[in-house]
Design a protein around this motif. Structure first.
Motif, short mmCIF file in Angstrom:
data_model
loop_
_atom_site.label_atom_id
_atom_site.label_comp_id
_atom_site.label_asym_id
_atom_site.label_seq_id
_atom_site.Cartn_x
_atom_site.Cartn_y
_atom_site.Cartn_z
N LYS A 461 0.82 -1.21 0.00
CA LYS A 461 0.00 0.00 0.00
C LYS A 461 0.86 1.26 0.00
O LYS A 461 0.59 2.21 -0.73
N LEU A 462 1.89 1.27 0.79
CA LEU A 462 2.77 2.44 0.85
C LEU A 462 3.52 2.62 -0.46
O LEU A 462 3.60 3.74 -0.99
N LEU A 463 4.10 1.54 -0.98
CA LEU A 463 4.94 1.64 -2.16
C LEU A 463 4.15 1.83 -3.44
O LEU A 463 4.75 2.07 -4.50
N ASN A 464 2.85 1.70 -3.38
CA ASN A 464 2.01 2.01 -4.54
C ASN A 464 1.27 3.33 -4.38
O ASN A 464 0.35 3.62 -5.14
N ASP A 465 1.70 4.11 -3.39
CA ASP A 465 1.12 5.43 -3.15
C ASP A 465 1.93 6.47 -3.93
O ASP A 465 3.07 6.76 -3.60
N SER A 466 1.34 7.04 -4.96
CA SER A 466 2.05 7.99 -5.83
C SER A 466 2.46 9.25 -5.08
O SER A 466 3.55 9.78 -5.30
N THR A 467 1.61 9.73 -4.18
CA THR A 467 1.93 10.95 -3.43
C THR A 467 3.15 10.74 -2.55
O THR A 467 4.00 11.64 -2.43
N PHE A 468 3.25 9.58 -1.92
CA PHE A 468 4.41 9.29 -1.09
C PHE A 468 5.70 9.33 -1.92
O PHE A 468 6.68 9.94 -1.52
N HIS A 469 5.70 8.68 -3.07
CA HIS A 469 6.90 8.64 -3.90
C HIS A 469 7.26 10.04 -4.41
O HIS A 469 8.44 10.42 -4.39
N THR A 470 6.28 10.79 -4.85
CA THR A 470 6.56 12.14 -5.36
C THR A 470 7.10 13.03 -4.25
O THR A 470 8.04 13.82 -4.46
N SER A 471 6.55 12.92 -3.05
CA SER A 471 7.04 13.72 -1.92
C SER A 471 8.45 13.34 -1.54
O SER A 471 9.30 14.21 -1.28
N LEU A 472 8.73 12.04 -1.49
CA LEU A 472 10.07 11.59 -1.13
C LEU A 472 11.09 12.02 -2.16
O LEU A 472 12.19 12.47 -1.81
N LEU A 473 10.75 11.91 -3.44
CA LEU A 473 11.66 12.36 -4.49
C LEU A 473 11.87 13.86 -4.44
O LEU A 473 12.99 14.35 -4.60
N ALA A 474 10.80 14.61 -4.20
CA ALA A 474 10.92 16.07 -4.10
C ALA A 474 11.83 16.47 -2.95
O ALA A 474 12.64 17.40 -3.06
N CYS A 475 11.74 15.77 -1.83
CA CYS A 475 12.59 16.07 -0.68
C CYS A 475 14.05 15.76 -1.01
O CYS A 475 14.95 16.53 -0.65
N ALA A 476 14.29 14.64 -1.70
CA ALA A 476 15.66 14.30 -2.09
C ALA A 476 16.23 15.35 -3.04
O ALA A 476 17.40 15.75 -2.91
N LEU A 477 15.44 15.81 -3.98
CA LEU A 477 15.91 16.83 -4.92
C LEU A 477 16.13 18.17 -4.22
O LEU A 477 17.06 18.92 -4.57
N GLU A 478 15.31 18.49 -3.24
CA GLU A 478 15.51 19.73 -2.48
C GLU A 478 16.84 19.68 -1.73
O GLU A 478 17.56 20.68 -1.64
N VAL A 479 17.19 18.50 -1.20
CA VAL A 479 18.49 18.34 -0.54
C VAL A 479 19.62 18.54 -1.53
O VAL A 479 20.62 19.21 -1.25
N VAL A 480 19.48 17.97 -2.73
CA VAL A 480 20.52 18.10 -3.75
C VAL A 480 20.69 19.57 -4.15
O VAL A 480 21.82 20.08 -4.21
#
Length: 948
Positions: A461-480
């Protein structure tokens, strides 16, 4: 090498400022729009200054009106009058978008430094209505661009001293000046966002590579001479006297890879990134310059003319003045050289290693190096362990993740290129690939933590949640992007620019706009991200914390945010029940929420319990609460897990900011702070719609003014705003650009009168009555979970052993001396496994049970002054003389574990603190034993003398 700073180049620079080729400026020999006869009512010198800057009649008239408004309120008017006139003209022309002059021209006319001028302009805002948000945005942009250009010139000067032989030859000086000017031109053409420090520095290295390989070997120092000679060995270099015969020869402009790598190594820069910059942006720039016309170097006049056109169009700072040592752009010489050449110790009393000063470029290069070094070697693909998590899901998310990354990667690269420059799409792809690697790394750490917490492996359920993945990727890119100095909060957390300039701003929340992601969803992942990535630097953690605060303060309250839907659902379900009860204010804020809790459990369970197989089950605590509830008891209304945590943090943030403001303004009325907080909290609880498209601090300042008004305390809005400006992470937009009605904005005072007071008038007046409302509890303000402790921490299991944090977090084993290298910095590698083996051998061979007798079992007296409490027992009183203490037992357990450097940081901290404790105990015990032996020997000798 670059010359020593001097002012002899000023005349030359002034001569170059004539806008002979710029058609966007009016004819500066006499603007037809300026008529001196119309300004007879003004000071003659002011009119002369206006004419020299070629402003229009309307700009001159409005600037004079501004001057008449502020002249009686400004200090040092007599000594700074002409400079203040220049500031008024700059503010007026910028606000009217009618500037016919550059910033350098203003600085020259009024004889002032850039930093001094920017400070002077901001001082004009005496009535808080002089500087508009448009002008403030322009000031911030100019200041950031100046800081970047100054840092780049300082590195250019320093690097040239390592490359070129010192010579008084004016021709070589002109060559280096051309090199600097050509870099400025390349930066201006390749980057439309010229305050990008990292890409600009990489362009500088590319420019230096071009000029080094075209220089005569005798002008180069040995390192670079050998590199250039090696590359030119197959060719015969033409002497300068015969160069005129070979001008028709086409000079190759291909990069000298070895030379570029040498420059990158000498400047601690990633060579692959610089090569990419060379092949994309710099090669395109060289093609535009058509360097085949110049056998050795581009003509000085040609480069100067092209840069002159660019500088006049940008209308800000002439970067050539840095090389000329002009006083309008350079900080005092002693300040530059002292910072660059004088390393400082971490503290005056510290005997540790000397650490080089952290210049902006060195700090950026070190941060990038650390980021790249901490990322997994698996590249932009998930690791085998993460792939196993994907396969264990009921629905394998792998294909969905790959499609999402491909789509978001294209969007990010395209938007990055549009923001930074026309040739920078490739740099956006580099940033995105780094972000993907960090995204996979953090996701794996999160899943490992969830597996230990919930004892499940199916996270479908978590790994098929699109909002979770987009948020996590956005946070990683903000760090970069924050690591690459492309995202910051220098301007109060947002861009105040308009139109095209706002598009060029990569500061947070730019990434949310790129991914069309709501701030409230992004907020859910920040805390878990920081906990899952222990290698984040303090600067990056602080940046993410600021992002979180900015979300709570403003952008989570924008129209369309899911926060309002949650609040509406909460109030409809619970009637008057609020998102978080005041009774919980005094409780410590528990930072035990995970991303799975916030994304998959939007409802905090009451009687409702999630299925055991669901990975979203927060903990067994929910089940126990539900089972323990009495039969027949009315079920408690379900509450949003994410909303509850959001409001807990919001209340604590709001009270922290209110307390800071009250300490500045109401120190003589400490009782009012609690009253103001009650009104403030009531507004957030029941009138939360007032936050829609507004800022938290706008409600805070309005609540403060309202309570002071009904309590007859003389506090004006101007005083509140003046104190507010000095608080961290604030922007004047907060009090100058407040939403009144849809599409209408005005000042904070208008908002208070027309909106805030009208909505809360009844409630506000209650505080003036004899029976005021009950005061809300004060929230407990905990230490931020993202900050490192500053005070000594007690070692668990001991009352008298404390550990102080490392004084300088930048100290690493590689930088320590042999003496200090034995110290351990938590979070860094300790070294080889044999060190742990030696420690374990030392522990195992230690005499853990202290002897209590000497020479035939003579009992020792109790040591009254030497008391070390362990688990409530006194080791000196003999209560544990036959056994081992809890600390020793813990140490023995740790020594039996695998010695392959697998101890966790907490155990390392405990291990070394206990070793130090035991070492000091042995020293004290040995010293006492020796004194007692000497005393006993003396007593025996005296007794033998007295015996017959």
């Amino acid at each position: 090498m670059p010359p020593k700073k001097r002012n002899s180049g000023t005349a030359q620079s002034n001569k170059e400022l004539k806008p002979s080729s710029d058609r966007s400026f009016p004819d500066k020999t006499g603007s037809p729009e300026f008529s001196q006869n119309k300004h007879t009512d003004k000071d003659v010198e002011f009119v002369t200054l206006s004419k020299s800057l070629h402003v229009t009649d309307s700009v001159c008239e409005r600037a004079w009106t501004l001057w008449k408004t502020v002249q009686d309120l400004m200090e040092d008017v007599a000594t700074n009058q002409k400079r203040l006139w220049g500031a008024c003209l700059f503010v007026t022309a910028t606000d009217m978008d009618a500037a016919c002059f550059t910033l350098t021209e203003v600085l020259k006319e009024v004889d002032i430094n850039v930093k001094q001028f920017l400070s002077l302009v901001r001082r004009l805002d005496v009535n808080l209505d002089t500087i508009s948000t448009k002008v403030n945005s322009a000031l911030t942009r100019v200041e950031k661009k100046y800081d970047v250009m100054l840092a780049l010139y300082q590195r250019f000067e320093k690097t040239c001293k390592k490359i070129f032989v010192s010579t008084p030859d004016e021709k070589e000086r002109a060559t280096l000046r051309t090199c600097w000017t050509m870099f400025l031109l390349a930066k201006g053409r390749a980057l439309q966002m010229e305050d990008d420090l990292v890409i600009s520095f990489q362009l500088l290295l590319c420019t230096l590579e071009l000029f080094i390989k075209r220089s005569s070997p005798e002008l180069l120092l040995p390192l670079y001479k050998s590199v250039v000679s090696k590359a030119q060995s197959p060719l015969t270099r033409t002497s300068r006297r015969n160069q005129s015969k070979t001008k028709s020869r086409v000079v190759e402009s291909e990069v000298n890879v070895e030379l570029l790598e040498t420059l990158c190594k000498d400047n601690e820069c990633n060579s692959e990134e610089v090569k990419n910059v060379y092949q994309t942006s710099f090669s395109a720039f060289l093609d535009q310059m058509d360097l085949s016309r110049f056998p050795d170097f581009p003509l000085v006049t040609d480069v100067n003319q092209q840069y002159q056109e660019h500088y006049l169009k940008s209308r800000d700072i002439d970067g050539r003045l840095f090389f000329d040592g002009d006083e309008t752009v350079l900080v005092p010489k002693v300040d530059i050289l002292q910072v660059e050449r004088t390393p400082k110790k971490t503290s005056p009393d510290d005997d540790g290693p000397i650490i080089p000063p952290q210049t902006p470029i060195r700090a950026a290069m070190n941060s990038i190096k650390m980021l790249r070094g901490d990322l997994p070697s698996s590249g932009d693909q998930p690791s085998s362990k993460l792939a196993t998590y994907f396969k264990n899901c009921t629905v394998d998310p792998t294909q969905g993740i790959q499609k999402r990354l491909e789509m978001l990667g294209q969007v990010f690269s395209q938007m990055f290129g549009e923001a930074v420059g026309p040739h920078c799409i490739a740099y956006g792809r580099e940033r995105f690939n780094l972000g993907v690697r960090l995204y996979y790394k953090v996701m794996e750490a999160m899943l490992e933590s969830e597996e230990k917490r919930l004892s499940v492996q199916n996270f479908s359920k978590l790994l098929n949640d699109s909002t979770f993945h987009t948020s996590l990727l956005a946070c990683a890119l903000e760090v970069v992007m924050a690591t690459y100095e492309e995202s910051s909060f220098k301007n109060g957390g947002c861009s105040h620019g308009e139109g095209e300039q706002a598009v060029r701003d990569l500061c947070f929340p730019w990434i949310l706009n790129v991914f069309d992601l709501s701030a409230f969803d992004f907020y859910k992942v920040i805390e878990s991200f920081i906990k899952a990535e222990p290698t984040l630097s303090k600067e990056i953690i602080k940046h993410l914390e600021t992002c979180e605060n900015f979300i709570m303060e403003k952008i989570a309250w924008r129209t369309g945010s899911p926060l309002f839907e949650l609040l509406k659902r909460e109030h409809e379900a619970g009637g008057t029940e609020q998102a978080e009860t005041p009774a919980s204010f005094s409780l410590p804020l528990q930072h035990n929420h995970t991303a799975a809790d916030l994304y998959l459990s939007p409802i905090r369970p009451g009687l409702r319990v999630l299925p055991p197989e669901s990975p979203a089950t927060p903990s067994s605590q929910a089940s126990s609460q539900a089972n323990s509830q009495a039969v027949g008891q009315a079920p408690r209304q379900s509450k949003s897990n994410s909303l509850s945590l959001f409001y807990k943090k919001l209340y604590r943030l709001a009270y922290t900011r209110l307390k800071t403001l009250c300490s500045c303004l109401l120190s003589n009325h400490p009782d009012l702070e609690h009253v103001i907080w009650t009104l403030f909290q009531h507004t957030l609880q029941y009138e939360y719609d007032l936050m829609r498209d507004r800022h938290l601090d706008q409600l805070m300042m309005s609540a403060m003014y309202a309570i002071c008004k009904v309590k007859s305390v003389d506090l004006r809005f101007k005083s509140i705003v003046s104190a507010y400006k000095n608080m961290p992470n604030t922007s004047q937009e907060t009090f100058k650009h407040v939403l009144i009605t849809e599409g209408q904005y005005d000042s904070i005072i208008v908002f208070y009168n027309q909106v805030f007071m009208q909505k809360l008038k009844t409630n506000i007046l209650q505080y003036a009555s004899t029976r005021p409302p009950t005061l809300s509890p004060i929230p407990q303000i905990p230490c931020s979970p993202y900050k490192f402790p500053n005070s000594p921490l007690r070692v668990p299991g001991s009352n008298n052993v404390y550990i102080s944090p490392l004084k300088n977090p930048r100290m690493s084993p590689g930088m320590m001396t042999p003496r200090s290298r034995m110290l351990v910095s938590i979070g860094e590698s300790f070294g080889f496994a044999n060190r742990f083996q030696k420690i374990n051998q030392m522990v195992n061979s230690s005499d853990r049970a202290h002897k209590r007798t000497l020479d035939g079992g003579s009992a020792l007296k109790t040591l009254k002054r030497l008391r070390f409490d362990m688990d409530g027992q006194d080791e000196a009183d003999g209560s544990k003389s036959g056994g081992e203490s809890a600390l020793i037992q813990k140490l023995a357990e740790m020594s039996k574990r695998n010695t392959s450097a697998s101890l966790c940081p907490a155990e390392l901290l405990l291990l070394f603190s206990v070793l130090f404790f035991i070492f000091m105990l042995f020293i004290l015990a040995g010293s006492t034993r020796n004194r007692m032996q000497e005393q006993k020997m003396k007593e025996d000798a005296e007794s033998r003398k007295k015996s017959p």
